[in-house]
Design an enzyme around this catalytic site. Structure first.
Site, PDB file in Angstrom:
ATOM      1  N   GLU A 194      -6.611  -4.841  -3.744  1.00  0.00           N
ATOM      2  CA  GLU A 194      -6.311  -3.425  -3.498  1.00  0.00           C
ATOM      3  C   GLU A 194      -6.847  -2.966  -2.136  1.00  0.00           C
ATOM      4  OE1 GLU A 194      -4.422  -1.389  -4.971  1.00  0.00           O
ATOM      5  OE2 GLU A 194      -5.135   0.656  -4.680  1.00  0.00           O
ATOM      6  N   THR A 196      10.324   5.907  -0.541  1.00  0.00           N
ATOM      7  CA  THR A 196       9.059   5.172  -0.591  1.00  0.00           C
ATOM      8  C   THR A 196       8.798   4.583  -1.967  1.00  0.00           C
ATOM      9  OG1 THR A 196       6.769   5.233   0.177  1.00  0.00           O
ATOM     10  CG2 THR A 196       7.506   7.089  -1.190  1.00  0.00           C
TER      11      THR A 196
END
Ligand SMILES: *[C@@H]1O[C@H](CO)[C@@H](O)[C@H](O)[C@H]1NC(C)=O
Ligand SMILES: *[C@@H]1O[C@H](CO)[C@@H](O)[C@H](O)[C@H]1NC(C)=O
Ligand SMILES: *[C@@H]1O[C@H](CO)[C@@H](O)[C@H](O)[C@H]1NC(C)=O
Ligand SMILES: *[C@@H]1O[C@H](CO)[C@@H](O)[C@H](O)[C@H]1NC(C)=O
Ligand SMILES: *[C@@H]1O[C@H](CO)[C@@H](O)[C@H](O)[C@H]1NC(C)=O
Ligand SMILES: *[C@@H]1O[C@H](CO)[C@@H](O)[C@H](O)[C@H]1NC(C)=O
Ligand SMILES: *[C@@H]1O[C@H](CO)[C@@H](O)[C@H](O)[C@H]1NC(C)=O
Ligand SMILES: *[C@@H]1O[C@H](CO)[C@@H](O)[C@H](O)[C@H]1NC(C)=O
Ligand SMILES: *[C@@H]1O[C@H](CO)[C@@H](O)[C@H](O)[C@H]1NC(C)=O
Ligand SMILES: *[C@@H]1O[C@H](CO)[C@@H](O)[C@H](O)[C@H]1NC(C)=O
Length: 515
Positions: free
Chosen positions: A378, A505
């Site tokens: 992440e 997106t």
């Protein structure tokens, strides 16, 4: 490089094998020649469809029409207002994969969503990119190339009606002194949480709301988002733009000013930059000014934010900034940047952006191949001054160290492989996307679906969080499929000439003006 990509992937054609084995001086074939000859050992596109169906079946059985499946416990959650986020996010992927039964399960449900009904706060941004984007994309695909997938035309029409209903429920967010909207809304009393808005959350509305205006004929939607965007195109105060085109992240809805100078291509800022060039693709006649701002931001990024890790100068990452001070950290989320540079380079005919984008794609690839699960973390860093002792060897070898080890079913690395493949036709990127897909399947597959994991650098992923994100359907599975499937489909990017579709997106493709 192209030949190597093919060799490591397995099946290659006999004449090429013979030539290599007999050490005959090989007149290297063009990449197009190899592409035609190469057949993957299994049908990759079909394997991605199988995964989509497994994920959908688990969701449909245990969680529909809630927002997300909890695959370990066969439960559900409602993190996105309980309107069926996974259902709506799955629509454009089911369409592109040709899954007619699932398409109709989705579009017969959407007319029943009650946008007025929710007991938690509504994010203007998340609601726009997932629900509005998902419905508008479904409407564009079902009104055009995939019209034969809908059983009932009324369900197609409802996609637009429900988009209008949703936007009208949301539109009070823009009733602020400046016109910069609030992001976190309480529908029950038409109020908001009073917190500043953000660069990405303000700057990632313009594509969806403009598409809605163009489809519905209600130009108010355009006025609202154009007013908000105007503060991002001419930011104030000057200190909030520490490098030309690169902006801070917190914005006051009271007066439209920026409240900091912290940023980068990271979560919270990312899709503002992404949409500057995508609006130009959507309509070059109306959005040339946004394209110009993308170029300013991109040139500053190359000039000021480019960073090579000390132990691995061959890798390229983009740093974050606080004012003009660089912060050598990045995120999985930021790995969309390579793809965005490549897309822009193709659209603008600028080789330098493609080359830079490919370098960024290569850096993000390293974050995947270096871990125990072959999935990237992440968050990561390459700041040599704060390497944890127990990651020093890892850093020296890979060029980064892990600062947040989860993987939450994010798409950005595979998304950028997709743009890289479309621009270069180098099958290496198909192989990279397949390797990532296989790794994700191997570690996140659990119970009735797929779950986020705790630690990409532990074999097995260090445990599941029991949460299947809606963007697993919208993005990961879509880009994994697009890169392996029929490259002639009209929604594929970079087919030569002007693109007919642009992906929001959340990876929902909408038809461009005149497309
Ligand atoms: C909100 O959406 C619902 C449909 O879910 C619709 O009936 C209602 O009219 C919308 N509200 C506004 C203010 O448009
Ligand atoms: C939608 O939800 C609102 C708020 O709970 C409610 O007042 C309204 O009656 C509902 N509309 C329908 C058609 O059920
Ligand atoms: C919202 O409603 C759902 C079920 O209708 C309930 O499970 C949840 O706890 C509620 N959340 C809040 C914050 O009230
Ligand atoms: C156009 O959209 C605005 C903003 O949601 C809304 O207030 C207005 O009623 C709409 N106009 C029409 C004619 O539907
Ligand atoms: C509106 O409702 C929310 C959630 O129920 C609550 O937290 C907030 O304080 C309320 N705001 C106003 C202005 O009443
Ligand atoms: C703008 O509003 C914010 C609060 O939202 C405040 O902190 C800031 O000082 C204001 N700036 C100007 C220039 O008025
Ligand atoms: C950025 O720098 C300012 C001033 O040096 C500091 O107050 C602030 O905490 C920093 N912000 C972050 C996110 O590091
Ligand atoms: C490294 O050390 C930190 C604490 O200093 C610990 O939390 C982490 O689990 C360790 N990581 C590994 C891979 O051993
Ligand atoms: C990593 O490289 C640095 C700098 O060369 C060195 O000081 C450090 O000992 C190395 N770490 C390991 C575990 O080898
Ligand atoms: C995905 O995982 C399942 C379950 O472990 C396995 O049966 C299947 O072969 C995997 N698919 C691919 C493409 O690796």
């Amino acid at each position: 490089m192209v030949a190597l990509g093919v060799l490591t992937a397995g099946a290659i054609t006999l004449p090429l094998v013979a030539a290599l084995q007999s050490h005959i001086a090989l007149d290297l074939p063009t990449k197009h020649f190899i592409q035609r000859q190469y057949t993957p050992p299994i049908d990759r596109a079909e394997a991605v469809i199988d995964t989509f169906r497994v994920s959908w079946d688990g969701y449909y059985k245990y969680a529909f029409p809630h927002d997300e499946l909890k695959p370990v416990t066969n439960g559900f959650s409602d993190s996105r207002n309980g309107w069926g986020a996974s259902t709506v996010d799955a629509l454009s992927t089911a369409l592109i994969m040709g899954q007619k039964d699932i398409v109709n399960q989705i579009i017969t449900y959407i007319p029943h969503i009650n946008w007025s009904q929710t007991n938690i706060s509504v994010s203007l941004f998340e609601t726009t990119i997932r629900y509005l984007g998902g419905m508008l994309s479904g409407y564009d695909l079902l009104s055009g190339p995939l019209a034969d997938l809908a059983d009932n035309q009324a369900d197609v029409d409802a996609l637009l009606t429900q988009s209008i209903n949703l936007a009208n429920n949301l539109s009070y967010a823009f009733e602020t002194p400046s016109g910069v909207p609030w992001n976190n809304l309480f529908f029950n009393n038409r109020s908001n949480d009073g917190s500043p808005n953000g660069l990405a959350t303000v700057g990632t509305l313009i594509l969806e709301w403009t598409r809605l205006a163009d489809l519905s004929g209600n130009s108010t939607y355009i006025s609202l988002v154009n007013k908000a965007e105007s503060y991002l195109l001419s930011p104030s105060p000057a200190s909030s733009e520490p490098f030309p085109g690169l902006l801070g992240m917190n914005i006051s809805p009271e007066n439209g000013t920026f409240l900091d100078a912290v940023g980068g291509w990271i979560g919270g800022a990312d899709s503002f930059y992404e949409y500057l060039i995508k609006m130009y693709i959507y309509d070059p006649s109306r959005y040339a000014a946004l394209k110009d701002r993308w170029i300013v931001a991109a040139d500053s990024t190359i000039k000021y934010l480019t960073s090579h890790p000390a132990p691995r100068p061959d890798l390229t990452f983009v740093a974050q900034f606080n004012g003009t001070t660089l912060d050598l950290t990045s995120q999985h989320l930021a790995c969309f940047d390579g793809g965005n540079f490549i897309l822009a380079g193709q659209v603008l005919g600028e080789e330098k952006y493609i080359a830079y984008g490919l370098d960024l794609v290569n850096g993000c690839h390293d974050t995947y191949t270096s871990t125990a699960t072959h999935i990237g973390p992440e968050e990561f860093s390459w700041d040599p001054s704060s390497v944890p002792a127990n990651q020093s060897a890892f850093f020296n070898k890979t060029g980064f160290y892990i600062t947040s080890p989860q993987y939450v079913l994010r798409p950005e690395v595979i998304e950028s492989y997709y743009y890289a493949y479309r621009a270069t036709s180098d099958t290496k990127y198909q192989d990279w996307a397949w390797d990532a897909f296989v790794a994700i399947n191997a570690t996140t597959r659990v119970g009735s679906g797929y779950s986020s994991i705790n630690d990409v650098n532990v074999v097995g992923g260090g445990g599941w969080t029991d949460f299947q994100e809606s963007f697993w359907f919208a993005e990961v599975l879509k880009y994994s499929f697009l890169i392996q499937s029929d490259q002639g489909d009209e929604w594929q990017v970079g087919r030569g000439g002007r693109d007919g579709w642009v992906f929001n997106t959340e990876a929902h493709p909408v038809r461009v003006v005149g497309g």
